[in-house]
Design a protein around this motif. Structure first.
Motif, PDB file in Angstrom:
ATOM      1  N   SER A 163      -6.212   4.391   8.216  1.00 37.37           N
ATOM      2  CA  SER A 163      -7.557   4.846   8.591  1.00 37.37           C
ATOM      3  C   SER A 163      -8.368   3.718   9.209  1.00 37.37           C
ATOM      4  O   SER A 163      -9.137   3.941  10.160  1.00 37.37           O
ATOM      5  N   GLN A 164      -8.207   2.489   8.715  1.00 38.60           N
ATOM      6  CA  GLN A 164      -8.922   1.348   9.293  1.00 38.60           C
ATOM      7  C   GLN A 164      -8.396   1.023  10.692  1.00 38.60           C
ATOM      8  O   GLN A 164      -9.166   0.650  11.572  1.00 38.60           O
ATOM      9  N   LEU A 165      -7.107   1.201  10.907  1.00 41.28           N
ATOM     10  CA  LEU A 165      -6.510   0.871  12.205  1.00 41.28           C
ATOM     11  C   LEU A 165      -7.008   1.781  13.322  1.00 41.28           C
ATOM     12  O   LEU A 165      -6.898   1.431  14.502  1.00 41.28           O
ATOM     13  N   LYS A 166      -7.563   2.936  12.988  1.00 39.15           N
ATOM     14  CA  LYS A 166      -8.115   3.823  14.013  1.00 39.15           C
ATOM     15  C   LYS A 166      -9.308   3.182  14.716  1.00 39.15           C
ATOM     16  O   LYS A 166      -9.637   3.557  15.844  1.00 39.15           O
ATOM     17  N   ASN A 167      -9.961   2.231  14.044  1.00 39.54           N
ATOM     18  CA  ASN A 167     -11.122   1.542  14.613  1.00 39.54           C
ATOM     19  C   ASN A 167     -10.774   0.140  15.097  1.00 39.54           C
ATOM     20  O   ASN A 167     -11.661  -0.704  15.247  1.00 39.54           O
ATOM     21  N   CYS A 179      24.876  -7.218   8.686  1.00 40.56           N
ATOM     22  CA  CYS A 179      24.208  -5.989   9.121  1.00 40.56           C
ATOM     23  C   CYS A 179      22.966  -5.757   8.265  1.00 40.56           C
ATOM     24  O   CYS A 179      23.050  -5.743   7.024  1.00 40.56           O
ATOM     25  N   ILE A 180      21.840  -5.608   8.920  1.00 36.55           N
ATOM     26  CA  ILE A 180      20.567  -5.330   8.247  1.00 36.55           C
ATOM     27  C   ILE A 180      20.134  -3.931   8.650  1.00 36.55           C
ATOM     28  O   ILE A 180      19.873  -3.664   9.825  1.00 36.55           O
ATOM     29  N   ASN A 181      20.078  -3.034   7.685  1.00 32.49           N
ATOM     30  CA  ASN A 181      19.701  -1.645   7.942  1.00 32.49           C
ATOM     31  C   ASN A 181      18.358  -1.350   7.294  1.00 32.49           C
ATOM     32  O   ASN A 181      18.165  -1.628   6.102  1.00 32.49           O
ATOM     33  N   LEU A 182      17.445  -0.811   8.089  1.00 32.58           N
ATOM     34  CA  LEU A 182      16.109  -0.502   7.590  1.00 32.58           C
ATOM     35  C   LEU A 182      15.783   0.966   7.834  1.00 32.58           C
ATOM     36  O   LEU A 182      16.083   1.507   8.898  1.00 32.58           O
ATOM     37  N   GLN A 183      15.191   1.591   6.820  1.00 32.68           N
ATOM     38  CA  GLN A 183      14.792   2.992   6.904  1.00 32.68           C
ATOM     39  C   GLN A 183      13.288   3.102   6.631  1.00 32.68           C
ATOM     40  O   GLN A 183      12.824   2.711   5.561  1.00 32.68           O
ATOM     41  N   GLU A 184      12.550   3.593   7.594  1.00 38.05           N
ATOM     42  CA  GLU A 184      11.121   3.844   7.377  1.00 38.05           C
ATOM     43  C   GLU A 184      10.963   5.039   6.449  1.00 38.05           C
ATOM     44  O   GLU A 184      11.567   6.092   6.653  1.00 38.05           O
ATOM     45  N   MET A 185      10.144   4.867   5.421  1.00 38.61           N
ATOM     46  CA  MET A 185       9.850   5.964   4.494  1.00 38.61           C
ATOM     47  C   MET A 185       8.434   6.503   4.682  1.00 38.61           C
ATOM     48  O   MET A 185       8.195   7.696   4.570  1.00 38.61           O
ATOM     49  N   GLN A 186       7.491   5.600   4.960  1.00 40.90           N
ATOM     50  CA  GLN A 186       6.112   6.020   5.193  1.00 40.90           C
ATOM     51  C   GLN A 186       5.381   4.918   5.943  1.00 40.90           C
ATOM     52  O   GLN A 186       5.561   3.740   5.640  1.00 40.90           O
ATOM     53  N   ASP A 187       4.596   5.310   6.930  1.00 40.19           N
ATOM     54  CA  ASP A 187       3.830   4.353   7.718  1.00 40.19           C
ATOM     55  C   ASP A 187       2.348   4.629   7.543  1.00 40.19           C
ATOM     56  O   ASP A 187       1.820   5.605   8.058  1.00 40.19           O
ATOM     57  N   SER A 188       1.688   3.761   6.778  1.00 35.69           N
ATOM     58  CA  SER A 188       0.237   3.852   6.593  1.00 35.69           C
ATOM     59  C   SER A 188      -0.431   2.560   7.049  1.00 35.69           C
ATOM     60  O   SER A 188      -1.414   2.110   6.467  1.00 35.69           O
ATOM     61  N   GLY A 189       0.147   1.941   8.115  1.00 37.03           N
ATOM     62  CA  GLY A 189      -0.393   0.691   8.635  1.00 37.03           C
ATOM     63  C   GLY A 189       0.440  -0.500   8.228  1.00 37.03           C
ATOM     64  O   GLY A 189       0.945  -0.569   7.103  1.00 37.03           O
ATOM     65  N   GLY A 232       0.848  -1.177   0.000  1.00 36.05           N
ATOM     66  CA  GLY A 232       0.000   0.000   0.000  1.00 36.05           C
ATOM     67  C   GLY A 232       0.889   1.234   0.000  1.00 36.05           C
ATOM     68  O   GLY A 232       1.819   1.350  -0.802  1.00 36.05           O
ATOM     69  N   ASP A 233       0.620   2.164   0.923  1.00 39.43           N
ATOM     70  CA  ASP A 233       1.449   3.359   1.045  1.00 39.43           C
ATOM     71  C   ASP A 233       2.549   3.207   2.088  1.00 39.43           C
ATOM     72  O   ASP A 233       3.340   4.126   2.296  1.00 39.43           O
ATOM     73  N   THR A 234       2.584   2.084   2.771  1.00 39.49           N
ATOM     74  CA  THR A 234       3.640   1.828   3.761  1.00 39.49           C
ATOM     75  C   THR A 234       4.905   1.393   3.032  1.00 39.49           C
ATOM     76  O   THR A 234       4.885   0.442   2.248  1.00 39.49           O
ATOM     77  N   THR A 235       6.002   2.105   3.283  1.00 36.97           N
ATOM     78  CA  THR A 235       7.232   1.891   2.516  1.00 36.97           C
ATOM     79  C   THR A 235       8.436   1.801   3.443  1.00 36.97           C
ATOM     80  O   THR A 235       8.592   2.616   4.350  1.00 36.97           O
ATOM     81  N   CYS A 240      -2.946  -7.838  10.479  1.00 35.45           N
ATOM     82  CA  CYS A 240      -4.409  -7.852  10.479  1.00 35.45           C
ATOM     83  C   CYS A 240      -4.924  -7.164  11.736  1.00 35.45           C
ATOM     84  O   CYS A 240      -4.155  -6.881  12.671  1.00 35.45           O
ATOM     85  N   MET A 241      -6.205  -6.885  11.772  1.00 28.53           N
ATOM     86  CA  MET A 241      -6.824  -6.223  12.914  1.00 28.53           C
ATOM     87  C   MET A 241      -8.219  -6.782  13.157  1.00 28.53           C
ATOM     88  O   MET A 241      -8.820  -7.401  12.275  1.00 28.53           O
ATOM     89  N   ILE A 242      -8.722  -6.584  14.388  1.00 26.53           N
ATOM     90  CA  ILE A 242     -10.106  -6.893  14.720  1.00 26.53           C
ATOM     91  C   ILE A 242     -10.828  -5.570  14.920  1.00 26.53           C
ATOM     92  O   ILE A 242     -10.420  -4.751  15.755  1.00 26.53           O
ATOM     93  N   GLU A 243     -11.875  -5.353  14.152  1.00 31.78           N
ATOM     94  CA  GLU A 243     -12.600  -4.083  14.211  1.00 31.78           C
ATOM     95  C   GLU A 243     -13.373  -3.966  15.515  1.00 31.78           C
ATOM     96  O   GLU A 243     -13.943  -4.935  16.016  1.00 31.78           O
TER      97      GLU A 243
END
Length: 220
Positions: free
Chosen positions: A157-161, A101-111, A34-37, A141-144
């Motif tokens: 937006s879904q994770l807010k619920n 060595c494993i290096n990770l960079q968050e670019m965007q968090d959309s869930g 999705g938009d999570t990168t 996954c999530m439980i609504e």
């Protein structure tokens, strides 16, 4: 591309990646769900520093950098999950007295940030050519809150619920669980039901790995 899991009536967000993004890494990928990168880079096996040397196996070092500000407690937790997950997948006994060595960079968090980071790390390991017992696919996954419905790979937006949120990682051999992170309130039956759904959906992440490997690797 969008991966659809018809057996459990759910849809994963579109998965995309760019391989060999970093010129100074042995393996690298920018992975998008999705938009999570997340960007992941692998260096090693390298000569291990004496304080981190293991004489019978390779040492795994994970560094996770958030998008903004210094690393927080939650970011250190992400490092721990990724480290233990990758250690389970890599054939660590093949490279004693060395480190990866494993290096990770968050670019965007959309869930689903942890799942995205684990999948990015796994695909970067595949790209690096390190010997692995199996690959790993993570699903969020999530439980609504209102309906009690299990939603696979929710966006921000879904994770807010959400009443509860889960991240599971599975191995490619037997689909056994190798990593689990949960937050919120849930019953045992809800936990087992979400685990089963995510296990089914992990198939589509493994399929994506194979598709990418066929495209970029010289030898399958």
């Amino acid at each position: 591309m969008t991966e659809e899991a018809t057996e459990v009536d759910c849809i994963l967000r579109p998965i995309n990646c760019e391989i060999n993004l970093l010129s100074r890494s042995d393996g690298s990928v920018m992975f998008m769900q999705g938009d999570t990168t997340t960007i992941a880079g692998i260096n090693g096996p390298l000569e291990a520093r004496s304080q981190k040397m293991a004489y019978d196996k390779v040492s795994i070092e994970v560094t996770y950098t958030p998008l903004k500000g210094p690393a927080k407690v939650d970011d250190r937790l992400i490092e721990t999950y990724i480290k233990e997950t990758c250690e389970s997948a890599i054939l660590v006994s093949l490279h004693p007295n060395t480190m990866v060595c494993i290096n990770l960079q968050e670019m965007q968090d959309s869930g689903g940030l942890l799942a995205c980071a684990i999948n990015a790390a796994c695909l970067a390991l595949i790209n690096s050519g390190l010997s692995m017992k199996y690959t790993v696919a993570a699903v969020n996954c999530m439980i609504e809150k209102e309906t009690g419905e299990t939603i696979i790979d929710p966006d921000g937006s879904q994770l807010k619920n959400a009443r509860a949120e889960f991240t599971y990682a599975f191995d490619s051999t037997n689909k056994d669980i190798v990593c689990c992170h949960s937050t919120g309130r849930f019953s045992q039956s809800e936990f087992l039901a979400s685990l089963d759904k995510c296990r089914q959906v992990s198939k589509y992440v493994f399929d994506y790995y194979r598709e990418v490997t066929r495209k970029y690797a010289n030898v399958i």
